[in-house]
Design an enzyme around this catalytic site. Structure first.
Site, short mmCIF file in Angstrom:
data_model
loop_
_atom_site.label_atom_id
_atom_site.label_comp_id
_atom_site.label_asym_id
_atom_site.label_seq_id
_atom_site.Cartn_x
_atom_site.Cartn_y
_atom_site.Cartn_z
CE LYS A 84 -3.86 2.04 2.65
NZ LYS A 84 -4.73 1.82 3.82
CB SER A 157 -7.81 3.58 3.11
OG SER A 157 -6.96 2.97 4.07
CB SER A 181 -8.30 0.75 6.14
OG SER A 181 -9.06 1.91 6.42
#
Length: 440
Positions: A84, A157, A181
């Site tokens: 990420k 996210s 997330s």
């Protein structure tokens, strides 16, 4: 996604590790296969914002040399992974989903841990701006498509990480989880997402959203895959006489009809296999209020983390995110401290419940993935946030669904530090789900 990719076998972590150990394949071949898949489909999916193929191939070559010398760093030496884009990789840009980037001088602690075990980072995954949101419709880097539900959000996210795994582009990915997330996008994309106990993985070198709640976690195809990625030992005990708890307060959150039907079928399957699910009503706990308290804590702590950039580079933020940060910055200390106390009290309550049971079970989200054009449900983190409040491990396991059905995730929480036991329970549940509902 092309037909060839759609029909390709899922490259799970355990399977890749086995093939590497048996010399059926090499790390270079695995990386090349991932790069080919990314080149073929990621223009449409937009799961990645940065790819460093030369560095990945160089690291894969070193991994193959180690295996050739019978000195692999770990069973996962040579397995490709996507990271990420709020986690630093030395020499690569980190954007944290914003309109600016900086080149990281050193690896984040979790990347150093992965490198010590020989995993090969390929590049950075798209994410919701600043990690504060749950759609991965990024105003600077574009929206990420959900390969398991065309037209729908992959969640956030860590949406790019989940979508890259769901599309079979990579065996695994890292995300971050502040109030769900990792687990929310895992549920929406039909993969497994694991939030470890607070502190199991370091968070240095990770762009801050909430110093109180942030956790790093892996996404992969199976429960066994996430156990391997987290570096957890194989459970030594067999799951017997499993007792579970469901939080009655969660019923105050409205369920989408699809999710409600799946939850009913899961409870029926558990009962039919001798698993008791006890309902517990918690005093002074409203999931929506708790989620709002966690959001306020995140907004205040994010505003502090971004304060210098917000003053010097305001255009790095979208108007929406900038407004959230300004709101956090304007929050008075008593209100922030009240929210922190609310989060702490709910966390302590959840921890006490977990001492009375093997695990808390629920849906991961009150709804399946929704269309990008639909209004964003505010309740997405109602069931996931308590694990962050308690600092305990939590995992989202996909419920097998018929082709074309929207993905639905099942969540389990265990006591802080019981990450190994949680994986044993989750693996047992995963097997039961596949037996009862068929393979997805």
């Amino acid at each position: 996604m092309s037909d060839s990719l759609d029909q390709a076998p899922r490259p799970g972590v355990a399977g890749v590790a086995r093939d590497l150990a048996l010399r059926v394949t090499t790390s270079v071949e695995c990386v090349e296969a991932c790069l080919a898949r990314i080149a073929e489909s990621d223009d449409d999916l937009n799961t990645l914002v940065y790819l460093d193929a030369p560095a990945a191939l160089e690291e894969a070559g070193r991994s193959d040399e180690r295996r050739g010398n019978s000195t692999p760093l770990s069973p996962l030496d040579g397995v490709p992974v996507v990271i990420k884009d709020n986690i630093d990789i030395a020499g690569q840009p980190t954007t944290n989903g914003l309109a600016v980037s900086r080149v990281a001088r050193r690896d984040a602690g979790v990347i150093a841990t992965l490198r010590e075990r020989g995993l090969v980072p390929l590049g950075k995954a798209n994410m919701h701006e600043g990690a504060l949101g749950a759609t991965t419709d990024n105003p600077h880097h574009g929206r990420t498509a959900n390969p398991a539900a065309p037209g729908c959000t992959p969640g956030g996210s860590s949406g790019g990480s989940a979508a890259a795994v769901a599309a079979g582009l990579v065996p695994c990915a890292l995300g971050t989880d502040t109030m769900g997330s990792v687990r929310v996008p895992a549920a929406y994309c039909g993969v497994v997402g694991f939030k470890p106990s607070h502190g199991l993985w370091p968070t240095d070198g990770v762009s801050v959203l909430s110093t109180t709640l942030d956790t790093v976690g892996p996404l992969a195809w199976t429960v066994e895959d996430t156990r391997l990625l987290a570096g957890l030992p194989k459970p030594q005990t067999v799951v017997r006489d499993l007792g579970l708890v469901t939080i009655e307060n969660f019923e105050s959150t409205s369920l989408h009809p699809t999710s409600a039907a799946v939850w009913k079928e899961v409870l029926r399957a558990l009962s039919g296999n001798g698993v008791g699910v006890r309902r517990v009503l918690l005093a002074d706990y409203d999931p929506a209020m708790a989620r709002r308290a966690g959001l306020l804590v995140s907004e205040v702590e994010a505003a502090h983390a971004h304060s210098v950039m917000l003053r010097g580079q305001p255009d790095a933020f979208s108007p929406t995110f900038r407004a959230m940060l300004h709101y956090g910055a304007a929050t008075l200390a008593p209100r922030y401290l009240e929210a922190v106390d609310h989060v702490r009290r709910i966390g302590e309550t959840i921890s006490r419940v977990l001492k009375t049971t093997d695990a808390i079970i629920s849906l991961t989200t009150p709804q399946p993935p929704f269309d990008f054009d639909d209004e964003v449900p505010v309740s997405q983190a109602d069931f996931t946030a308590p694990a962050n409040f308690a600092g305990c491990p939590s995992i989202s396991v996909p419920v097998p669904r018929a082709a074309g059905d929207l993905p639905v995730g099942l969540q389990l929480m265990a006591s802080a530090g019981d990450d190994v036991r949680l994986h044993a329970i989750a693996a047992w549940i995963e097997t039961l789900l596949h037996r009862e509902f068929g393979s997805s």
